[in-house]
Motif scaffolding. Structure first.
Motif, PDB file in Angstrom:
ATOM      1  N   VAL A 135       0.864  -1.224  -0.157  1.00  0.00           N
ATOM      2  CA  VAL A 135       0.225  -0.381  -0.336  1.00  0.00           C
ATOM      3  C   VAL A 135       1.172   1.526  -0.421  1.00  0.00           C
ATOM      4  O   VAL A 135       2.074   0.945   0.708  1.00  0.00           O
ATOM      5  CB  VAL A 135      -1.249  -0.274   0.782  1.00  0.00           C
ATOM      6  N   LYS A 136       0.096   1.889  -0.767  1.00  0.00           N
ATOM      7  CA  LYS A 136       0.924   3.850  -0.526  1.00  0.00           C
ATOM      8  C   LYS A 136       0.263   5.088  -0.444  1.00  0.00           C
ATOM      9  O   LYS A 136      -1.591   4.086  -1.229  1.00  0.00           O
ATOM     10  CB  LYS A 136       1.517   3.902  -2.052  1.00  0.00           C
ATOM     11  N   PRO A 171       6.059   8.891   2.185  1.00  0.00           N
ATOM     12  CA  PRO A 171       7.652   9.089   1.340  1.00  0.00           C
ATOM     13  C   PRO A 171       7.997   8.936  -0.112  1.00  0.00           C
ATOM     14  O   PRO A 171       6.827   7.230   0.045  1.00  0.00           O
ATOM     15  CB  PRO A 171       9.074   8.389   2.368  1.00  0.00           C
ATOM     16  N   THR A 172       8.544   9.925  -1.060  1.00  0.00           N
ATOM     17  CA  THR A 172       8.342   9.158  -2.128  1.00  0.00           C
ATOM     18  C   THR A 172       9.008   8.337  -1.944  1.00  0.00           C
ATOM     19  O   THR A 172      10.375   7.437  -1.929  1.00  0.00           O
ATOM     20  CB  THR A 172       8.954   9.800  -2.503  1.00  0.00           C
ATOM     21  N   SER A 173       8.583   7.089  -3.375  1.00  0.00           N
ATOM     22  CA  SER A 173       8.623   5.759  -3.609  1.00  0.00           C
ATOM     23  C   SER A 173       8.641   4.455  -2.625  1.00  0.00           C
ATOM     24  O   SER A 173       9.312   3.687  -2.684  1.00  0.00           O
ATOM     25  CB  SER A 173      10.070   5.945  -4.537  1.00  0.00           C
ATOM     26  N   SER A 174       7.923   5.036  -1.631  1.00  0.00           N
ATOM     27  CA  SER A 174       7.939   4.111  -0.492  1.00  0.00           C
ATOM     28  C   SER A 174       6.165   3.219  -0.397  1.00  0.00           C
ATOM     29  O   SER A 174       5.741   4.546  -1.034  1.00  0.00           O
ATOM     30  CB  SER A 174       8.188   4.561   0.673  1.00  0.00           C
ATOM     31  N   VAL A 230       9.478  -0.874   1.373  1.00  0.00           N
ATOM     32  CA  VAL A 230      10.087  -0.992   0.823  1.00  0.00           C
ATOM     33  C   VAL A 230      10.108   0.731  -0.945  1.00  0.00           C
ATOM     34  O   VAL A 230       8.890   0.797  -0.776  1.00  0.00           O
ATOM     35  CB  VAL A 230       9.123  -1.835   0.054  1.00  0.00           C
ATOM     36  N   THR A 231      11.163   0.861  -1.080  1.00  0.00           N
ATOM     37  CA  THR A 231      11.157   1.823  -2.302  1.00  0.00           C
ATOM     38  C   THR A 231      11.465   0.903  -3.208  1.00  0.00           C
ATOM     39  O   THR A 231      11.480  -0.151  -3.980  1.00  0.00           O
ATOM     40  CB  THR A 231      12.382   2.440  -1.689  1.00  0.00           C
ATOM     41  N   ASN A 289      10.229  -6.018  -7.631  1.00  0.00           N
ATOM     42  CA  ASN A 289       9.070  -6.990  -8.102  1.00  0.00           C
ATOM     43  C   ASN A 289       7.994  -6.782  -7.094  1.00  0.00           C
ATOM     44  O   ASN A 289       6.983  -7.578  -7.589  1.00  0.00           O
ATOM     45  CB  ASN A 289      10.098  -8.454  -7.266  1.00  0.00           C
ATOM     46  N   HIS A 290       7.805  -6.008  -6.090  1.00  0.00           N
ATOM     47  CA  HIS A 290       6.514  -6.042  -5.152  1.00  0.00           C
ATOM     48  C   HIS A 290       4.908  -6.049  -6.439  1.00  0.00           C
ATOM     49  O   HIS A 290       4.028  -5.980  -6.090  1.00  0.00           O
ATOM     50  CB  HIS A 290       6.302  -5.353  -4.166  1.00  0.00           C
ATOM     51  N   ALA A 291       5.804  -5.188  -6.945  1.00  0.00           N
ATOM     52  CA  ALA A 291       4.455  -4.198  -7.755  1.00  0.00           C
ATOM     53  C   ALA A 291       4.635  -4.064  -9.666  1.00  0.00           C
ATOM     54  O   ALA A 291       4.129  -3.779  -9.938  1.00  0.00           O
ATOM     55  CB  ALA A 291       4.497  -2.262  -7.690  1.00  0.00           C
TER      56      ALA A 291
END
Length: 101
Positions: free
Chosen positions: A38-39, A44-47, A58-59, A76-78
């Motif tokens: 989830v974002k 923070p940007t890119s996390s 995860v970045t 790889n998470h996304a």
């Protein structure tokens, strides 16, 4: 509140998901054997954060929100090449009906 969902196939390269019709405030992504991430717009940007994992952020998974979607990094998470991912995006319709923080 705006709600949209969809799928995409990971490429392993930076790519965008567009056509939502709104700027997302929260995006969930799940694909393959990966943990759902989830974002929110206040992270923070890119996390992103793995759901149900006691782990650090995860970045380079979801790297940005845009006015009409979101941008994926190479994590790889996304964005694992060849993996089908399912996403859910939530946005605020201007009435302060969705807040993050």
């Amino acid at each position: 509140m705006y709600v949209r969902s969809g799928t995409y196939v990971g490429t392993g390269a930076v790519q965008g998901v567009t056509g939502l019709g709104f700027a997302p405030k929260i995006v969930f992504i799940k694909g393959g054997a990966n943990t759902c991430v989830v974002k929110t717009d206040s992270m923070p940007t890119s996390s992103v954060k793995e759901i149900s994992q006691a782990a650090a952020l995860v970045t380079n998974a979801i790297t940005a929100f845009t006015s009409d979607g979101f941008t994926l990094g190479t994590d790889n998470h996304a964005n694992n090449s060849g993996t089908t991912y399912f996403w859910l995006a939530l946005g605020d319709n201007g009435g302060a009906d969705l807040e993050t923080g």
